[in-house]
Design a protein around this motif. Structure first.
Motif, PDB file in Angstrom:
ATOM      1  N   ARG A  80     -11.265   4.366   3.213  1.00  0.00           N
ATOM      2  CA  ARG A  80     -10.275   5.407   3.504  1.00  0.00           C
ATOM      3  C   ARG A  80     -10.187   6.458   2.396  1.00  0.00           C
ATOM      4  O   ARG A  80      -9.561   7.490   2.574  1.00  0.00           O
ATOM      5  N   HIS A  81     -10.726   6.140   1.246  1.00  0.00           N
ATOM      6  CA  HIS A  81     -10.555   7.053   0.108  1.00  0.00           C
ATOM      7  C   HIS A  81     -11.880   7.561  -0.435  1.00  0.00           C
ATOM      8  O   HIS A  81     -12.128   7.547  -1.629  1.00  0.00           O
ATOM      9  N   ARG A  82     -12.754   7.969   0.475  1.00  0.00           N
ATOM     10  CA  ARG A  82     -14.042   8.474   0.020  1.00  0.00           C
ATOM     11  C   ARG A  82     -13.983   9.963  -0.249  1.00  0.00           C
ATOM     12  O   ARG A  82     -13.197  10.666   0.326  1.00  0.00           O
ATOM     13  N   ASP A 114     -19.281   2.771  -2.898  1.00  0.00           N
ATOM     14  CA  ASP A 114     -18.387   1.650  -2.581  1.00  0.00           C
ATOM     15  C   ASP A 114     -18.958   0.333  -3.107  1.00  0.00           C
ATOM     16  O   ASP A 114     -18.228  -0.483  -3.684  1.00  0.00           O
ATOM     17  N   ARG A 161       0.782  -1.223   0.000  1.00  0.00           N
ATOM     18  CA  ARG A 161       0.000   0.000   0.000  1.00  0.00           C
ATOM     19  C   ARG A 161       0.816   1.277   0.000  1.00  0.00           C
ATOM     20  O   ARG A 161       0.252   2.355  -0.068  1.00  0.00           O
ATOM     21  N   TRP A 164      -9.756   0.020   1.736  1.00  0.00           N
ATOM     22  CA  TRP A 164      -9.198   1.105   0.918  1.00  0.00           C
ATOM     23  C   TRP A 164     -10.296   2.084   0.522  1.00  0.00           C
ATOM     24  O   TRP A 164     -10.127   3.292   0.632  1.00  0.00           O
ATOM     25  N   ASP A 206      -5.670   6.506  -6.232  1.00  0.00           N
ATOM     26  CA  ASP A 206      -6.204   7.801  -5.847  1.00  0.00           C
ATOM     27  C   ASP A 206      -5.067   8.809  -5.924  1.00  0.00           C
ATOM     28  O   ASP A 206      -4.091   8.699  -5.192  1.00  0.00           O
ATOM     29  N   ARG A 250      -9.169   7.632  -9.406  1.00  0.00           N
ATOM     30  CA  ARG A 250      -9.747   8.914  -8.981  1.00  0.00           C
ATOM     31  C   ARG A 250      -8.662   9.948  -8.737  1.00  0.00           C
ATOM     32  O   ARG A 250      -7.490   9.609  -8.577  1.00  0.00           O
ATOM     33  N   ASN A 251      -9.065  11.198  -8.746  1.00  0.00           N
ATOM     34  CA  ASN A 251      -8.158  12.313  -8.460  1.00  0.00           C
ATOM     35  C   ASN A 251      -6.899  12.300  -9.323  1.00  0.00           C
ATOM     36  O   ASN A 251      -5.787  12.468  -8.831  1.00  0.00           O
ATOM     37  N   HIS A 275       2.274   4.549  -0.677  1.00  0.00           N
ATOM     38  CA  HIS A 275       1.822   5.422  -1.754  1.00  0.00           C
ATOM     39  C   HIS A 275       2.919   5.789  -2.729  1.00  0.00           C
ATOM     40  O   HIS A 275       2.672   6.059  -3.886  1.00  0.00           O
ATOM     41  N   ASN A 287      -2.556   1.726  -4.361  1.00  0.00           N
ATOM     42  CA  ASN A 287      -1.530   2.756  -4.194  1.00  0.00           C
ATOM     43  C   ASN A 287      -0.247   2.434  -4.967  1.00  0.00           C
ATOM     44  O   ASN A 287      -0.182   1.474  -5.723  1.00  0.00           O
TER      45      ASN A 287
END
Ligand code: ATP
Ligand code: MG
Lengths: 251, 424
Positions: free
Chosen positions: B421-423, B388, B222, B418, B278, B307-308, B224, B250
């Motif tokens: 944690r990434h909402r 989700d 994980r 995951w 993300d 995302r992002n 990053h 990640n």
């Protein structure tokens, strides 16, 4: 219970007015039916009440037990007790019917500050209620509505309603696509939920469903408005003569 | 002994930082691999095979710094009975590893094995065979791998083997090379978990003999900021089964290549992957499956949630050689873009020289289904939980490629964590 006053709605994307001043009150313990020609705005009303995107309320209000529905997110409306049985239930590949329903039941309980239902209790209740609707265990395991026949989808809507035990149930053409036996099952499912605290708004084109679910009040909607309100006999009149006379009378 | 190096170039600059280990039986293969690296040159931005992924940080002389990452989650597969082989920043850790003994299997370490005849036939062989496309990072790996595990499976392995790659140093630059040989009828499940290093170059050669079965489940750690370039080279005999699944969460840059040569009739090869990214995340799956036998089945199933500004890449090829009749080849790559900033680049390819085959491929990019989202919300499911659910549903087709339910559930749990944690 449900109070709609002078509701005006237009589409967000285009400048098209669909609801043009709907007034409607459904009292707890009552069943109201809405009939009306295709395109008159019945589904739009149900979507606006449940909070779907794409509509803009330009005037009027809609309240559930005094709470302003239009200010709430769709999930908040559901937790407040509103339920819509869709005219066209959505298929969701990859999400199991059972997982979906348990998530929904528990999310609503949580939103209302209640304890979650245990997996075992949930299983027991859903099995019982599915059985009454002749929904087999296999359908519960399958992804939501995927590969369900038209009639199975409608029965699945009623199962969801039975599990969520909403205060205010809106049924949008739940009878369409049902065979005679399935229609009876669905009607029984609805009747089993009828009680003093619960209101129903049943959108339909046919008298047949109303033979089984006896409405207290029948409304006729045309061109974005309720144009006539009466007793169960109004549905019979539509069944026998169509809308022409009624529309001519109010015009 | 160094050959006269050409004037400064990225390949030589990288090679200058490395020392070739000596271990007798592999020396010739290492030297041959080095020659291949020099001939091909390390990948550059203009290489066609690196059109969608910038190789710079994988090639530069030293590893870019990668911060360590910790959260509450315990070790993956923690409750599973498995043989653990632990590497910390690419260095074998005997203390944390189990004894390298397992019924049905012989296990050696690349760094320690004095004379391994079976491995000397394989080491660098399948990698060097990657004839259709240059894979210089894999050749570099063969030449300079400091360690790795040599697994000879003679029977049904008693339990799974788990390579655990811990990352404790922010600048570690690890090169590991594994060789797995399955004898006819042998069976092994291999698990790989963990972020490994700031920069990780890993190659694995897998020889699956007739009737043998190889299951591979990998979860790339994980952290990053980690970077990785990995290669799997597999050769499949008749009626053999090869199934590989990779979960990636990640990582700043991940390039996973999988090269499969199906050489025996009636073999089955499945490669699948699910990744969630993300922000600063670039994930590349590059797959090349060659059918050179009768009635074989291959599947490639890749799903990416982005995302992002995260980027997903898929380059997948099915090559059906002349005479490989009744080939059944399937390939799908899909991305779920959770916003407009993210992107998915796909290059699916079919090249077919046999006339009686069934091959299909598809690639799509899409957003969350608004109708489905509203339906779930109208039942009281909050928007983020509904998202989700739909995201996991999107990944399900790939995740379901993992046959073992226990392993599958463990990965789904990771994915759920995951997503939570990434909402937003
Ligand atoms: N998103 C939309 N875009 C364009 N037109 C729309 C949209 N939603 C509704 N309409 C239009 O609004 C009108 C009312 O539609 P609605 O679905 O509410 O009718 P209905 O009374 O439910 O009809 P039916 O009996 O056929 O189900 C129709 O003319 C329809 O075409
Ligand atoms: Mg309608």
């Amino acid at each position: 219970m449900l109070n709609i006053k002078n509701l005006h709605v237009q589409l967000e994307e285009e400048d098209k007015q669909i609801l043009k001043g709907v007034d409607l009150t459904v009292e707890a313990g009552k069943v109201h039916a809405i009939m009306g020609p295709n395109g008159s705005g019945k589904s739009t009303l149900s979507y606006v009440l449940s909070g779907r995107d794409g509509y803009e309320v330009t005037e009027g209000e809609a309240k559930l037990d005094g709470e302003d529905l239009l200010e709430m997110e769709p999930e908040e409306r559901a937790a407040a007790g509103l339920f819509l049985a869709f005219q066209y239930p959505v298929e969701i590949p990859g999400v199991g019917n059972m997982t979906f329903l348990r998530t929904a039941v528990n999310a609503q309980r949580k939103a209302r500050g209640e304890d979650e239902i245990s997996a075992a209790d949930f299983l027991k209740v859903i099995r019982e209620r599915a059985k009454a609707l002749k929904i087999d265990a296999d359908m519960l395991k399958r992804p939501v509505n995927v590969g369900f026949s038209g009639g199975e989808k409608k029965r699945n809507e009623i199962l969801q309603m039975a599990m969520l035990e909403p205060k205010m149930c809106i049924l949008d053409e739940t009878d369409s696509g049902l065979d005679v036996d399935a229609m009876k099952l669905v009607a029984e499912g609805v009747n089993a939920l009828r009680n003093e605290g619960r209101g129903f708004l049943v959108i339909t084109h046919y008298q047949r469903l109303l033979d089984h679910i006896k409405p207290d009040v029948v409304h006729i909607m045309a061109d974005g408005k309720i144009v006539k309100t009466g007793g169960p006999e109004l549905a019979l009149e539509v069944e026998n003569n169509g809308y022409a006379d009624i529309l001519a009378e109010v015009a | 002994m160094a050959e006269p190096a050409p004037k400064s170039n990225p390949t030589e600059e990288r090679l200058d930082t490395l020392t070739m280990p000596q271990n007798g039986w592999a020396d010739a293969a290492r030297k041959a691999a080095l020659a291949r690296v020099r001939e091909m040159g390390l990948p550059g931005r203009r290489d066609e095979y690196w059109k969608f992924t910038r190789p710079d940080s994988l090639v530069q002389p030293t590893a870019p710094v990668a911060a360590l990452f910790q959260n509450e989650e315990g070790p993956l597969f923690g409750d599973l009975d498995r043989l653990k082989i632990v590497f910390v920043d690419g260095v074998f850790d005997a203390e944390q590893s189990d004894d390298l003994t397992l019924s049905g299997v012989r296990i050696d370490r690349l760094a320690e094995s004095a004379d391994i005849h079976w491995a000397s036939d394989l080491y660098g062989t399948l990698e060097g065979n990657g004839h259709y496309v240059p894979r210089p990072l894999a050749a570099l790996n063969t030449a300079y791998a400091t360690d790795g595990v040599l697994i000879h499976v003679t029977d049904k392995a008693e339990k799974p083997i788990n390579f655990i790659y811990l990352h404790e140093n922010e600048t570690s630059d690890a090169i590991l090379h594994h060789v797995v040989k399955l004898d006819p009828g042998a069976e092994l499940t291999l698990l790989e978990t963990g972020p490994a290093a700031a920069r990780f170059n890993k190659a694995m050669e897998v020889d699956v003999a007739d009737g043998a079965t190889f299951h591979h489940v990998r979860a790339q750690g994980r952290d990053h900021e980690r970077r990785a370039a990995t290669h799997i080279f597999a050769r499949l005999g008749a009626e053999s089964v090869f199934k590989s699944f990779t979960l990636t969460v990640n990582g700043r840059l991940t390039r996973n290549e999988c090269v499969i040569d199906i050489t025996g009739d009636d073999a089955v090869a499945h490669v699948a992957g699910a990744c969630v990214g993300d922000g600063d995340f670039h994930h590349d799956d590059t797959v090349f499956v060659t059918h050179d036998a009768l009635r074989c089945e291959s599947r490639q199933v890749f799903k990416k949630v982005l995302r992002n500004g995260a980027v997903g890449v898929f380059q997948g090829k099915i090559l059906v050689k002349e005479g490989a009749q009744k080939t059944d080849g399937y390939q799908i790559s899909q991305s779920l873009l959770l916003d407009d900033d993210s992107q998915f680049l796909a290059k699916p390819e079919l090249e077919i020289y046999a006339d009686d085959v069934a091959c299909s491929h598809g690639s799509t990019s899409g957003a969350i289904d608004e109708e489905a989202l509203f339906y779930l919300r109208s039942r009281g499911v909050p928007a983020e939980i509904a998202t989700d659910l739909l995201t996991l549903a999107f990944l399900a087709e790939a995740v379901e490629e993992i046959e073992d339910e226990v392993l599958r559930d463990a990965l789904v749990e990771r994915l759920q964590g995951w997503l939570e944690r990434h909402r937003g």
